[in-house]
Design an enzyme around this catalytic site. Structure first.
Site, short mmCIF file in Angstrom:
data_model
loop_
_atom_site.label_atom_id
_atom_site.label_comp_id
_atom_site.label_asym_id
_atom_site.label_seq_id
_atom_site.Cartn_x
_atom_site.Cartn_y
_atom_site.Cartn_z
N TYR A 257 10.71 -29.15 50.52
CA TYR A 257 9.80 -28.88 49.24
C TYR A 257 10.38 -27.92 48.15
O TYR A 257 9.93 -27.86 47.18
CB TYR A 257 8.40 -28.14 49.79
CG TYR A 257 7.53 -29.30 50.43
CD1 TYR A 257 6.99 -30.41 49.92
CD2 TYR A 257 7.19 -29.00 51.64
CE1 TYR A 257 6.16 -31.28 50.18
CE2 TYR A 257 6.15 -30.07 52.38
CZ TYR A 257 5.58 -31.10 51.59
OH TYR A 257 4.90 -31.75 52.10
N THR A 288 11.56 -38.11 49.46
CA THR A 288 10.93 -36.83 49.30
C THR A 288 10.15 -36.28 50.31
O THR A 288 9.70 -37.20 51.34
CB THR A 288 9.96 -36.38 47.96
OG1 THR A 288 9.06 -37.52 48.42
CG2 THR A 288 10.63 -36.72 46.91
N ASP A 289 9.90 -34.85 50.71
CA ASP A 289 8.85 -34.48 51.50
C ASP A 289 7.50 -35.05 50.96
O ASP A 289 7.50 -35.15 49.63
CB ASP A 289 9.09 -33.15 51.97
CG ASP A 289 8.07 -32.68 53.09
OD1 ASP A 289 7.29 -33.58 53.64
OD2 ASP A 289 8.10 -31.73 53.78
N TRP A 290 6.39 -34.81 51.51
CA TRP A 290 5.29 -35.60 51.05
C TRP A 290 4.66 -34.60 49.81
O TRP A 290 4.43 -33.55 49.89
CB TRP A 290 4.14 -35.54 52.26
CG TRP A 290 4.09 -37.04 53.00
CD1 TRP A 290 3.08 -37.73 53.30
CD2 TRP A 290 5.29 -37.51 53.42
NE1 TRP A 290 3.44 -38.74 53.84
CE2 TRP A 290 4.71 -38.81 54.06
CE3 TRP A 290 6.65 -37.39 53.40
CZ2 TRP A 290 5.64 -39.69 54.54
CZ3 TRP A 290 7.49 -38.19 54.10
CH2 TRP A 290 6.84 -39.42 54.57
N GLY A 292 6.50 -33.96 47.28
CA GLY A 292 7.40 -32.72 47.22
C GLY A 292 7.98 -32.87 45.88
O GLY A 292 8.19 -34.09 45.40
#
Ligand code: BGC
Length: 774
Positions: A257, A288-290, A292
């Site tokens: 993130y 990506t992270d959620w 992010g």
């Protein structure tokens, strides 16, 4: 799901059938290139712009309160295949492209245990030990088996990619997600993670090494800029990922993130393309992270091929950038191609069936075993452990009645049960004082009723200790043989830990330990402390009260049985610390400036899907450089409570016969003989540290370069462990040259039972400097 299915599908066979029966007409499916049958370039060329953009952004995510611009409108085909999975990619059925399902997480398959369309059925998964516990086993083969078991469960539930391993460095004990991560050292972290990846992927389920990189704490994680010099980055924070990427070849990587030295990691071309792909040779997909990052187009350009869970806003931005000429369509095609390469590897593409009936019994056996193997015996005086057979115990502390199997947030598994400690000890032949369990049960439910409601994704607030009158403790000490006090700690995603009552004991816990020690010691009886925790705590101020301390970590759903295995001696403890336990928090160099400073006030417009993902502008400077963990404590000779690599056994081991062969240019080979010199069968973790000469750079006193674990050795039995260290891994990163440099001079290879218990060592010479490209 917020998203409705596509209405763009046609029925190819009917179109063909409408034409003359005498001429064999190609069906639409034959005309359109199909994934896996036609060359990939043709499939990509057949996609519309909207479909391409849909493939690089996930299906979206549904939960209450999600802002409009975080939802993903329908393009392609949307299927909610597995309830409670973290996310899914979009399908394009007309080109034979299925949707992939992605699920968390590090301690097992995280999906919903119930389904709306299957009332009465359950879909539990096995809760394995937390990452730190797995790393504390130092047992790559075991962790690979855990990975394979998680892979089997994922396959049984129709999951294509598991969002694990999580492998950020334990920079500081208060990091909220340290429980998911492995170690303060990148070699342990990287090799354990690689083993997990291998296990998962040998079952045809993809792994995702995360969170790449420097996501070492939770505070303002969505916006914080982590400033770290390149040497520390390469040697400490990226090294573990590099090992996992090279050795494990995970199908996917999840960017983190935070920002790194300016840009978001998910928008950093340097991190995702120059380092990961060009230097390490990584060939999979980066997601990506959620939610992010910030700029979908920059993410596409950086080499972050898949934006998860996918939002409408991201799709619009990418389409507009292609149409407006800001995003080269070739970059989008490259990213789509990589996503399709992932799809080609998946179970979904291979149309492998799934039973929804994983072998939970087999996994439970493995979880129990892994839980016990990861436990670390910190103290054992006067033969307090193993417990005498059939001992009458006084199980004290509410932690003894509320086992914590794992942490909270996305790393929390929906398991069917958690084995309690009284149950585990009972099955192992021990008894508890009459009425104690019922008394604690009443107390716990009364206290819990008073707690404010905690959101599901946050750690539960701890209740205070039950106060027992000294007279009661004295009676227990008179009637029972041994006191066992459990100290529990939960932690998890979104919040870091605190100092008071978390890193340190609460006043109630101190009082319980003191009074129990007084009462039992007065009668010559022992106090055993079990630590059911997810990260390092303070032990120096109270450790002397205990005769034995077993660090059980959060050992997964079989907690009570796994702890009983070690307390009873059925399993001889062989775990070793993958973190240093310092005397106090301020001894960690990162304590200065953790977690960082806010630059502006709270931003009311910042994305905040959970209401707490506050995104304030913030920064933190890793001024501790490479001086993380034992690199600091050992070099600067700081006294510690328990050193890195430490762990006792019910037996003893001798190390001898060290051989070191540094004659080959490419690698150093070493071997050592380990002999069980005590009375009980056991396993030993041997650690290979190298002290390097100082050249232009200051070097740590020693650094872990390899490790090995013996088989179960019977008393008197020996085993020779072999080690190989790549010459490149003797080098330090010289930022001024942008190169790894191994100085000429005298090196020392030191094999020990902990970083402070070196048993055998041998010098070897390196004639010339060697330089390696990053
Ligand atoms: C976490 C990730 C996780 C993702 C999907 C994020 O909040 O940081 O580790 O994989 O959610 O659940």
């Amino acid at each position: 799901m917020l998203i409705k299915g596509s209405r763009r599908m046609v029925t190819p066979l009917l179109i063909g059938a409408a034409l003359s029966p005498l001429i064999v007409q190609p069906t639409l499916a034959q005309v359109l290139p199909q994934l896996g049958k036609a060359p990939l370039e043709q499939v990509v060329a057949a996609l519309t712009l909207q479909e391409k953009v849909a493939l690089v952004t996930g299906q979206g995510m549904a939960f209450p309160g999600l802002p409009e611009d975080m939802q993903a409108p329908a393009v392609g085909s949307i299927e909610n295949k597995v309830e409670g999975a973290a996310g899914a990619t979009v399908a394009v059925p007309r080109l034979g492209i299925p949707s992939l399902v992605l699920a968390d997480g590090p301690a097992g398959v995280r999906i919903s245990p119930t389904r709306k369309d299957a009332p009465g059925r359950s879909f539990h998964a096995t809760g394995f030990p937390i990452g730190t516990a797995l790393a504390s086993s130092w047992d790559r083969a075991l962790v690979q088996r855990v990975g394979a078991a998680i892979g089997d469960e994922a396959a049984a539930y129709g999951i294509d990619v598991m969002l694990t391993p999580a492998q950020n460095i334990h920079r500081y004990p208060l990091g909220g997600r340290n429980y998911e991560y492995y170690a303060e050292d990148p070699v342990v972290s990287g090799q354990i993670a690689a083993a997990l990846v291998k296990g998962l992927q040998e079952r045809g389920v993809g792994a995702s090494m995360k969170h790449y990189a420097v996501n070492n704490h939770e505070w303002n994680r969505s916006t914080i800029n982590v400033k770290v010099d390149e040497r520390a980055l390469r040697e400490i924070y990226l090294k573990g990922f590099e090992i996992t990427a090279r050795e494990g070849q995970p199908w996917t990587v999840m960017s983190s993130y935070n920002k790194l030295n300016g840009p978001y990691t998910s928008e950093s071309h340097w991190l995702l393309t120059d380092v990961l792909r060009a230097q390490w040779g990584y060939q999979g997909v980066v997601m990506t992270d959620w939610f992010g990052g910030h700029d979908a187009v920059a993410q596409m350009q950086a080499g972050n091929e898949l934006l998860m869970p996918g939002t409408g806003k991201q799709r619009q931005a990418i389409v507009a950038a292609v149409e407006g000429g800001e995003l080269d369509p070739a970059i989008l095609d490259r990213n789509v191609t990589r996503v399709l390469e992932l799809v080609l590897r998946s179970r979904a593409f291979k149309q492998l069936p799934h039973s929804d009936q994983p072998d939970l019994k087999a996994s439970a056996v493995l979880s129990r075993k892994a839980g016990a193997q990861g436990m670390v015996l910190l103290k054992n005086e006067g033969g307090a452990l193993p417990l005498p057979a059939a001992a009458r115990l006084a199980l004290l502390g509410h932690g003894s009645y509320e086992m914590i199997a794992g942490g909270t947030g996305s790393g929390d598994v929906n398991k069917a049960y958690i084995v309690g400690l009284p149950q585990g000890l009972g099955k192992a032949g021990f008894s508890n004082a009459d009425g104690l369990e019922a008394r604690y049960a009443r107390y716990i439910s009364q206290q819990k009723a008073k707690l404010p409601k905690t959101e599901w994704y946050l750690p539960q607030q701890r209740i205070p200790e039950l106060e027992l009158a000294p007279a009661q403790l004295q009676r227990l000490a008179a009637e029972q043989d041994v006191a066992v006090v459990t100290i529990g700690r939960g932690s998890g995603e979104f919040v870091d830990r605190s100092t008071e009552g978390d890193f340190s004991l609460t006043a109630g816990e101190r009082q319980l330990l003191q009074q129990t020690a007084d009462a039992f010691h007065a009668r010559g009886k022992k106090l055993v402390v079990v630590l059911n925790i997810g990260g390092v705590i303070e032990t120096a101020s109270w450790g002397a009260l205990a005769d034995a301390i077993l660090l059980a970590w959060q050992p997964g759903q079989e907690a009570g049985d796994a702890i009983a295995d070690v307390l009873s001696g059925a399993v001889n403890p062989s775990g070793k610390l993958s973190d240093t336990f310092a005397l106090q928090l301020s001894d960690y160099p990162a304590s200065k400036g953790f977690p960082g400073k806010e630059l502006l006030g709270p931003d009311p417009d910042a994305p905040s899907p959970f209401g707490i993902r506050t995104a304030r502008e913030a920064e933190v400077s890793y001024d501790d450089g490479i001086w993380v963990g034992y690199r600091h404590f050992d070099t600067h000779k700081v006294a510690v409570a328990y050193p890195f690599g430490f762990g006792l056994s019910y037996t003893t081991f001798d190390y001898d016969g060290l051989t070191v062969d540094a004659s080959s240019e490419g690698r150093v080979r070493a071997s050592v003989r380990i002999t069980n010199t005590g009375p009980t069968a056991g396993r030993e973790v041997a650690q290979v540290y190298v002290s390097a000469p100082h050249g232009a750079l200051q070097k740590p006193a020693q650094e872990l370069r390899a490790f090995g674990k013996t088989d179960l050795l019977q008393p008197g039995q020996s085993q020779v462990l072999q080690f190989e260290i790549d010459a490149r891994d003797l080098a330090s990163f010289d930022s001024s040259r942008g190169r790894w440099v191994a100085d000429p001079g005298s090196y020392s290879l030191r094999v020990g039972a902990s970083s402070r218990d070196i048993r055998v060592q041998q010098a070897f010479e390196k004639e010339q400097e060697s330089e390696y490209a990053p």
